[in-house]
Design an enzyme around this catalytic site. Sequence first.
Site, PDB file in Angstrom:
ATOM      1  N   ARG A   1      -0.221   9.209 -10.031  1.00  0.00           N
ATOM      2  CA  ARG A   1      -0.313   7.921  -9.326  1.00  0.00           C
ATOM      3  C   ARG A   1       0.400   6.798 -10.095  1.00  0.00           C
ATOM      4  NH1 ARG A   1      -3.867   7.433  -5.345  1.00  0.00           N
ATOM      5  NH2 ARG A   1      -4.159   5.237  -5.794  1.00  0.00           N
TER       6      ARG A   1
ATOM      7  N   GLU B   1     -12.244  -4.700  -4.911  1.00  0.00           N
ATOM      8  CA  GLU B   1     -12.667  -3.307  -4.722  1.00  0.00           C
ATOM      9  C   GLU B   1     -11.895  -2.342  -5.635  1.00  0.00           C
ATOM     10  OE1 GLU B   1     -11.980  -5.424  -2.141  1.00  0.00           O
ATOM     11  OE2 GLU B   1     -14.087  -5.760  -1.601  1.00  0.00           O
ATOM     12  N   ASN B   2     -10.675  -2.744  -6.040  1.00  0.00           N
ATOM     13  CA  ASN B   2      -9.873  -1.869  -6.916  1.00  0.00           C
ATOM     14  C   ASN B   2     -10.507  -1.660  -8.290  1.00  0.00           C
ATOM     15  OD1 ASN B   2      -6.629  -2.997  -5.660  1.00  0.00           O
ATOM     16  ND2 ASN B   2      -7.830  -1.220  -5.067  1.00  0.00           N
TER      17      ASN B   2
ATOM     18  N   ASP C   1       0.833  -1.208   0.000  1.00  0.00           N
ATOM     19  CA  ASP C   1       0.000   0.000   0.000  1.00  0.00           C
ATOM     20  C   ASP C   1       0.871   1.264   0.000  1.00  0.00           C
ATOM     21  OD1 ASP C   1      -2.286   1.493   0.048  1.00  0.00           O
ATOM     22  OD2 ASP C   1      -2.711   1.175   2.178  1.00  0.00           O
TER      23      ASP C   1
ATOM     24  N   GLY D   1       0.146   5.508  -4.372  1.00  0.00           N
ATOM     25  CA  GLY D   1      -0.455   6.799  -4.743  1.00  0.00           C
ATOM     26  C   GLY D   1       0.113   7.928  -3.893  1.00  0.00           C
TER      27      GLY D   1
END
Length: 246
Positions: free
Chosen positions: A34, A68-69, A21, A24
């Site tokens: 990003r 979810e991405n 993670d 970005g």
Amino acid sequence: MSLIEQINSEKLPKHIAIIMDGNGRWAKQKGMLRAFGHENGAKSVRTTVETCARLGVGHLTLYAFSTENWNRPKLEVEMLMKLLINSLKNEVKTLSKNNIRLNAIGNLDRLPKSAKKELLEVIEATKNNDRMVLTLALSYGSQEEIISAVKAIAVKVKNNIISTDAIDESIINQHLYTQNLPNVDLLIRTSGEQRISNFLLWQIAYAELYFTPVLWPDFNDEDLYAAIVSYQNRERRFGKTSDQIK
Ligand code: FPP
């Protein structure tokens, strides 16, 4: 003593999983797009894979793209898929050179055809490698994985292939995408967030969790060693008392 010297090679985690993670935020801090963060994130993937294999870790699982991405802006999703395809193309030789087998978990049918094709080709090309298994979680969601396992088991019960009483931990394991993988020993999440985000919920039942503020593109060998040293300094009791496991 340096971090690498502190690592006990007899007590390595057999399976490390990583929530990569912060790509970005890393790019934003540098005033860049990003995409630049993701490209540099791919470089951290490369070094982490090589270092885990060199250390003797048997399984490395990376959360590369969640269910979810898919809700991210279309351009970012397209960029990530292109990056995946290019990385697979570029890394197939390195994987083979390092005797690493590629594996994938997730709803792979949702991937663009070209990405799925490239992925399956690299999985096939590396299928006989046996030093480390690198599993990419792609279009992966743990709840979706558990739902599909429950459905598959329900069908077998309905057709009298298994009885309700026979459903146990091992039956559930056999119906998950991770059916051939050992449970996770060490779960690392970068970027300072302290949550699991629908990743391997079943498989991390007794994993040691390690959160680091380092953003994924900055994650290097020293950060990996620090996570392993932290893991090795913990007492894993699996529900027992300290005296029982000594
Ligand atoms: C999280 O950062 C990262 C991702 C959603 C994608 C992970 C992809 C890579 C590391 C690159 C390529 C991967 C492979 C396997 C070649 P974020 O975008 O959520 O960062 P943010 O939270 O700072 O916005």
